[in-house]
Design a protein around this motif. Structure first.
Motif, PDB file in Angstrom:
ATOM      1  N   SER A   1     -20.777  26.130 113.317  1.00 55.77           N
ATOM      2  CA  SER A   1     -20.393  26.268 114.566  1.00 55.77           C
ATOM      3  C   SER A   1     -19.063  25.968 114.840  1.00 55.77           C
ATOM      4  CB  SER A   1     -21.494  26.056 115.544  1.00 55.77           C
ATOM      5  OG  SER A   1     -22.599  26.565 115.276  1.00 55.77           O
ATOM      6  N   ALA A   2     -18.363  26.645 115.605  1.00 55.23           N
ATOM      7  CA  ALA A   2     -16.970  26.356 116.113  1.00 55.23           C
ATOM      8  C   ALA A   2     -17.239  25.584 117.437  1.00 55.23           C
ATOM      9  CB  ALA A   2     -16.044  27.465 116.332  1.00 55.23           C
ATOM     10  N   CYS A   3     -16.391  24.907 117.628  1.00 55.86           N
ATOM     11  CA  CYS A   3     -16.406  24.176 119.046  1.00 55.86           C
ATOM     12  C   CYS A   3     -16.434  25.132 120.271  1.00 55.86           C
ATOM     13  CB  CYS A   3     -15.039  23.308 119.178  1.00 55.86           C
ATOM     14  SG  CYS A   3     -14.708  21.960 117.945  1.00 55.86           S
ATOM     15  N   GLY A   4     -17.110  24.318 121.275  1.00 54.94           N
ATOM     16  CA  GLY A   4     -17.100  25.007 122.760  1.00 54.94           C
ATOM     17  C   GLY A   4     -15.842  25.655 123.065  1.00 54.94           C
ATOM     18  N   THR A   5     -15.567  26.888 123.961  1.00 59.10           N
ATOM     19  CA  THR A   5     -14.713  27.041 124.450  1.00 59.10           C
ATOM     20  C   THR A   5     -14.347  27.221 125.770  1.00 59.10           C
ATOM     21  OG1 THR A   5     -15.604  29.268 124.841  1.00 59.10           O
ATOM     22  CG2 THR A   5     -14.816  29.260 122.630  1.00 59.10           C
TER      23      THR A   5
ATOM     24  N   ARG B   1      -7.475  30.761 117.605  1.00 64.13           N
ATOM     25  CA  ARG B   1      -7.230  31.750 118.358  1.00 64.13           C
ATOM     26  C   ARG B   1      -8.241  32.337 119.131  1.00 64.13           C
ATOM     27  NH1 ARG B   1      -2.031  31.857 119.944  1.00 64.13           N
ATOM     28  NH2 ARG B   1      -2.429  33.980 120.828  1.00 64.13           N
ATOM     29  N   PHE B   2      -9.151  32.880 118.414  1.00 60.35           N
ATOM     30  CA  PHE B   2     -10.501  33.293 119.183  1.00 60.35           C
ATOM     31  C   PHE B   2     -11.087  32.365 120.212  1.00 60.35           C
ATOM     32  CE2 PHE B   2     -15.166  33.360 118.913  1.00 60.35           C
ATOM     33  CZ  PHE B   2     -15.569  34.798 119.473  1.00 60.35           C
ATOM     34  N   THR B   3     -11.225  30.983 119.740  1.00 62.94           N
ATOM     35  CA  THR B   3     -11.716  29.974 120.789  1.00 62.94           C
ATOM     36  C   THR B   3     -10.867  30.111 122.090  1.00 62.94           C
ATOM     37  OG1 THR B   3     -12.369  28.553 118.867  1.00 62.94           O
ATOM     38  CG2 THR B   3     -12.077  27.596 121.258  1.00 62.94           C
ATOM     39  N   THR B   4      -9.601  30.365 122.187  1.00 60.10           N
ATOM     40  CA  THR B   4      -9.020  30.612 123.260  1.00 60.10           C
ATOM     41  C   THR B   4      -8.993  31.683 123.998  1.00 60.10           C
ATOM     42  OG1 THR B   4      -7.273  28.730 122.560  1.00 60.10           O
ATOM     43  CG2 THR B   4      -6.401  30.167 124.399  1.00 60.10           C
ATOM     44  N   ALA B   5      -8.888  32.479 123.181  1.00 54.05           N
ATOM     45  CA  ALA B   5      -8.803  34.144 123.868  1.00 54.05           C
ATOM     46  C   ALA B   5     -10.040  34.682 124.240  1.00 54.05           C
ATOM     47  CB  ALA B   5      -8.309  35.030 122.662  1.00 54.05           C
ATOM     48  N   CYS B   6     -11.272  34.061 123.890  1.00 57.53           N
ATOM     49  CA  CYS B   6     -12.778  34.364 124.123  1.00 57.53           C
ATOM     50  C   CYS B   6     -13.625  33.383 124.660  1.00 57.53           C
ATOM     51  CB  CYS B   6     -13.403  35.261 123.027  1.00 57.53           C
ATOM     52  SG  CYS B   6     -12.332  36.315 122.016  1.00 57.53           S
TER      53      CYS B   6
END
Length: 425
Positions: free
Chosen positions: A21-25, A57-62
């Motif tokens: 899992s990626a970090c929380g956004t 980029r996804f974490t920031t944009a979404c």
């Protein structure tokens, strides 16, 4: 159905399904984030670095979306495609999955497994930002089905400059005959395996480069449309040249994936390797800078392309999250961040080139001025079943004695595959 995903990975033996899992956004914590599963085969080296750049980029944009990465190791997705197909057949799709743009999508389109993205191409500014030739190739039944993130060149030869210099080889060969002469010189000077080579699809890449040299770009492309016959004399001559190249490669080629073959080059056990330009990122990651590259001798201005792309599945559990991932992939900033790490060039012609190497800048120029030819090994020229048949034929030839009968059998198998699958491509 989520537990099925891990079980299916074991079915294919060598494939291991890694879920992280990626970090929380943003300000959302884990309890409010919605997971979107992105299925890829980018599990190591420059490929994983490129994926990580997109994830950032996804974490920031979404905001509110949390990425779950399903990565199955194996060059060109050999293992991942088996896992993915099993999941799709059991109605357990990821939200989005990696695929090579082009004919490789045909089976998924026919099965109704992926969504039409034509409207998104327009709203995300992709239609005018992608080269017309690329748009034409990835259009099926008048619709667009996957978002290309980066373009690679397949027909590139990589060198270990020190190994070549020790044999007084100081310039790039201009013809296939000259390359064969250099390989012979390396072997006489004690290099046991002058040409580093891996298994199945890497061997198909080598054959394709030889075919481009011996047939020319137009006749090569015709092999996948029916305009050029696989059972002709020109293809037989190319198979003769391919067999000679195979004799100069490492005996354990059928047990190596492409990064392992690349290590032979970096370790000075080979002088040359035919591989796509993602090798540059792999070599840099290994802290090896003593290399050079050039288009396969005799290929001229041919730019054999493949495009990494992502789809949106019709059975996506989180379609809005999958769409946000695709919009990240489609953005100029996402494509720049991805290519800077992976060693590709953006599919978009308006993406920034910040952080690009000299090779990437030259590849981008060649992409605009060269002669584009597709790749069967990477799905732009032929369907997945056709790839599988070609890989099986080359695998059998790799373990043969390369007698005239063996060469005839290889040509017959390749001609039979074309006859069976050409209408699907």
């Amino acid at each position: 159905m989520r537990s099925t995903r891990r079980a299916l990975a074991a079915v294919v033996g060598a494939a291991a399904l890694l879920v992280a899992s990626a970090c929380g956004t943003g300000e959302d914590d884990d309890s409010t984030a919605t997971q979107v599963e992105v299925f890829t085969w980018w599990a190591e080296g420059g490929e994983k670095a490129g994926l990580d750049a997109l994830v950032s980029r996804f974490t920031t944009a979404c905001p509110g979306q949390e990425l779950s990465s399903g990565a199955v190791p194996g060059g060109a997705g050999v293992n991942a495609k088996q896992v993915l197909n099993a999941r799709l057949q059991q109605n357990d799709p990821p939200d989005t999955f990696q695929v090579h743009a082009g004919a490789e999508l045909l089976d998924h389109i026919d099965a109704g497994q992926i969504k039409d993205l034509t409207a998104e191409f327009s709203s995300w500014g992709l239609t005018g930002a992608l080269p017309a030739g690329l748009i034409e190739t990835i259009t099926v039944n008048g619709k667009l089905w996957s978002v290309p993130v980066g373009v690679h060149r397949a027909n590139v030869v990589w060198t270990n400059d020190q190994v070549l210099a020790e044999s007084d080889i100081l310039t790039a060969p201009k013809t296939l005959k000259e390359l064969l002469g250099n390989l012979g010189r390396l072997r006489r000077d004690g290099v046991e395996s002058p040409l580093a080579l891996g298994r199945d699809w890497t061997q198909l890449m080598l054959l394709e480069s030889v075919l481009i040299s011996d047939l020319g770009p137009k006749r090569f492309t015709g092999l996948f449309t029916g305009a050029t016959k696989w059972d002709g004399k020109a293809v037989r001559a190319a198979i003769d040249d391919y067999a000679t190249l195979l004799d100069f490669s490492n005996a354990d080629r059928d047990s190596l994936d492409w990064p392992q073959a690349t290590r032979l080059l970096a370790d000075g056990k080979a002088g040359y390797q035919l591989m796509g330009d993602w090798v540059a990122a792999e070599l840099e990651a290994a802290n090896f800078s003593g290399y050079d590259s050039f288009p396969f001798p005799g290929n001229g201005k041919a730019f054999q392309w493949l495009a990494d792309s992502f789809t949106l599945t019709t059975g996506a559990a989180n379609p809005s999250g999958g769409a946000c991932w695709l919009q990240t992939v489609a953005s100029p900033e996402g494509q720049q961040a991805f290519s800077a790490q992976k060693g590709s060039i953006p599919a978009r012609t308006d993406a920034p080139t910040t952080g690009f190497s000299d090779y990437q800048l030259s590849a981008a120029a060649d992409w605009k001025s060269g002669v584009a030819v597709p790749s069967c090994a990477h799905g732009s020229a032929c369907s997945q079943p056709w790839q599988n048949a070609a890989n099986a034929a080359l695998g059998a030839f790799s373990t043969s004695d390369s007698t005239p009968a063996d060469k005839e059998a290889l040509q017959s198998a390749l001609a039979a595959a074309a006859k069976q699958f050409i209408r699907q491509a």
